[in-house]
Write a protein that holds these residues in place. Structure first.
Motif, mmCIF file in Angstrom:
data_model
loop_
_atom_site.group_PDB
_atom_site.id
_atom_site.type_symbol
_atom_site.label_atom_id
_atom_site.label_comp_id
_atom_site.label_asym_id
_atom_site.label_seq_id
_atom_site.Cartn_x
_atom_site.Cartn_y
_atom_site.Cartn_z
ATOM 1 N N UNK A 1 4.448 -7.917 3.440
ATOM 2 C CA UNK A 1 5.126 -6.689 3.870
ATOM 3 C C UNK A 1 4.945 -6.432 5.355
ATOM 4 N N UNK A 2 5.928 -5.728 5.910
ATOM 5 C CA UNK A 2 5.771 -5.101 7.209
ATOM 6 C C UNK A 2 5.257 -3.681 6.990
ATOM 7 N N UNK A 3 5.383 -2.849 8.034
ATOM 8 C CA UNK A 3 4.825 -1.502 7.922
ATOM 9 C C UNK A 3 5.831 -0.418 8.231
ATOM 10 N N UNK A 4 5.722 0.704 7.512
ATOM 11 C CA UNK A 4 6.583 1.864 7.760
ATOM 12 C C UNK A 4 5.843 3.126 7.327
ATOM 13 N N UNK A 5 6.345 4.257 7.688
ATOM 14 C CA UNK A 5 5.795 5.520 7.182
ATOM 15 C C UNK A 5 6.867 6.588 7.317
#
Ligand code: NAD
Length: 424
Positions: A110-114
């Motif tokens: 996975x990559x990252x997000x918020x």
């Protein structure tokens, strides 16, 4: 609702700057290429929306909603949705970057997000929260996607909000895609073990660190700040391992009992008391600002960011800090903890149990085949042990703190992703 000043005042500094400070320190130590650092210093997508929603009173209120995708070099972006009054672009950007590093440390594809909505969840009825959540899902329908960007719960949200967002997303796309969001209730495609997973990860990391320090769980005491999803499960699971929990606290009150607190009783009390600890009788009430500096061997900050600061770091008595919350320690406090030889298992490792089981949930949704809780927990514990060892080994190899070692571990993977996928 009664509130107290439960923690040292939060520093006004930019949270994203705090991320960059750690990224730069790790990059220097490991000789990260400047180009890769440049890519990772800039989040790939930032979305801000206005959500006009009808309140129970019949009046329309407009809420700010955010979603930041930091990176997709190692896979679709992954990260929670926070409902809190301090949600803003800087905070969401920092939390998104941490998700990139966290997923890389935990070896997840996975990559990252918020994301987040600026609101006080305790100030709204269930009906209002449902309408706000559904409005957010519609506004973000082109951002989210099962192979694109996958949200999950965070502060102020739980399986309930995930189910609303899933339902609204599916209605708008016309597909039944349970894997587009994780942390769902089990009945609508959630994974067994997800609810307790972040607290479980905190427990596994604590035991792993205690082993390295030559300490047994039954010989140590712990203080846990925050009694929500992360804090209450962490306290319960640590207590089950024989750790004596001497301090707990939430936004409403903090408590200390050197003889140990009955965590099951505290959980039952909070569940009957609108999730507040205020009024708990199994320990002595103390000031919130005293909780983090009270006598204990293990400190688990599991509520808020920026609570371990230059103002209180020198007074911390714990030998081991395990960061259940995201960003509880400011960059200025890090050297103080290091000088005191306090081992700090950093957030991007310590609280990665949640995203690890979110990954398992996504895998189960994709396969349409569901695992037992035991399978989930066993796989979780294995992944967490591997991640802990990798970070510990980098700490030894690079002669640095566990925090910088965790960034190095993440950057070693992200560097490959950025380089292999290339640029225009
Ligand atoms: P939650 O909303 O379930 O609980 C938050 C807790 O913090 C509550 O007990 C609340 O009373 C307490 N709190 C709020 N203000 C406080 C104050 N001023 N002083 C003391 N306590 C206070 O949230 P959560 O999901 O447990 O998240 C807590 C932290 O853990 C956040 O930093 C979040 O980003 C991080 N985290 C959560 C998950 C997850 O799976 N839920 C995963 C990784 C990291």
């Amino acid at each position: 609702m009664s509130t107290q000043t439960a923690v040292a005042p939060a520093h006004e500094e930019s949270m994203f700057e705090a991320v960059l400070a750690r990224l730069d320190a790790a990059a220097k130590l490991m000789n990260l290429s400047d180009e890769v650092a440049l890519v990772l210093r800039n989040p790939s997508k930032q979305v801000k929306v206005s959500l006009p929603v009808m309140m129970d009173s019949g009046k329309i209120q407009v809420f700010e909603g955010y979603r930041t995708v930091h990176s997709t070099h190692l896979g679709p972006s992954k990260g929670g949705i926070r409902y809190a009054m301090d949600v803003n672009a800087d905070e969401v950007m920092a939390l998104a970057a941490w998700m990139s590093f966290k997923c890389a440390v935990a070896n997840l594809p996975y990559g990252g997000a918020k994301g987040g909505i600026k609101l006080d969840p305790r100030a709204h009825s269930v009906g209002e929260l449902e309408r706000i959540s559904r409005a957010y899902a519609v506004a973000m329908k082109d951002v989210f996607g099962v192979n694109k960007d996958i949200p999950a719960p965070d502060m102020g949200t739980s399986g309930r909000e995930m189910a609303w967002i899933l339902d609204e997303f599916n209605k708008n796309t016309g597909e039944d895609s349970p894997g587009v969001i994780t942390g769902k209730p089990v009945a609508v495609g959630g994974s067994l073990g997800r609810d307790a997973a972040t607290g479980r990860g905190v427990m596994v990391n604590t035991l792993a660190a205690l082993r390295k320090m030559g300490l047994k769980p039954t010989e140590v005491t712990a203080v846990v700040q925050g009694f929500g999803n992360v804090g209450s499960h962490a306290a319960r699971l640590l207590a089950e391992q024989g750790v004596k929990i001497v301090g707990i606290g939430d936004h409403s009150a903090s408590y200390y009992n050197e003889k140990g607190i009955d965590i099951a009783a505290a959980i039952e009390f909070a569940s009957k008391n609108n999730r507040n600890l205020k009024g708990f009788t199994g320990a002595t009430e103390i000031k919130g600002s005293e909780l983090l500096i009270s006598k204990c061997d293990v400190l688990v900050p599991g509520a808020l960011q920026n609570v371990i600061t230059i103002d209180n770091a020198a007074k911390i008595q714990a030998k081991l800090i395990v960061e259940g919350a995201n960003g509880p320690t400011t960059p200025e406090a890090d050297p103080i903890l290091n000088d005191k030889k306090i081992i700090c298992v950093p957030d991007i490792l310590a609280n990665s149990g949640g995203v690890t089981v979110s990954y398992f949930e996504w895998v189960q949704n994709k396969a349409g085949y569901y695992w037992t809780e035991e399978e989930v927990n066993t796989k979780h514990d294995q992944k967490m042990e591997i991640a802990f060892e990798a970070v510990w080994n980098n700490m030894v190899q690079y002669k640095t703190s566990m925090r910088i070692a965790a960034y190095i571990t993440a950057l070693q993977k992200l560097e490959q992703g950025v380089k292999l996928k290339g640029a225009y």
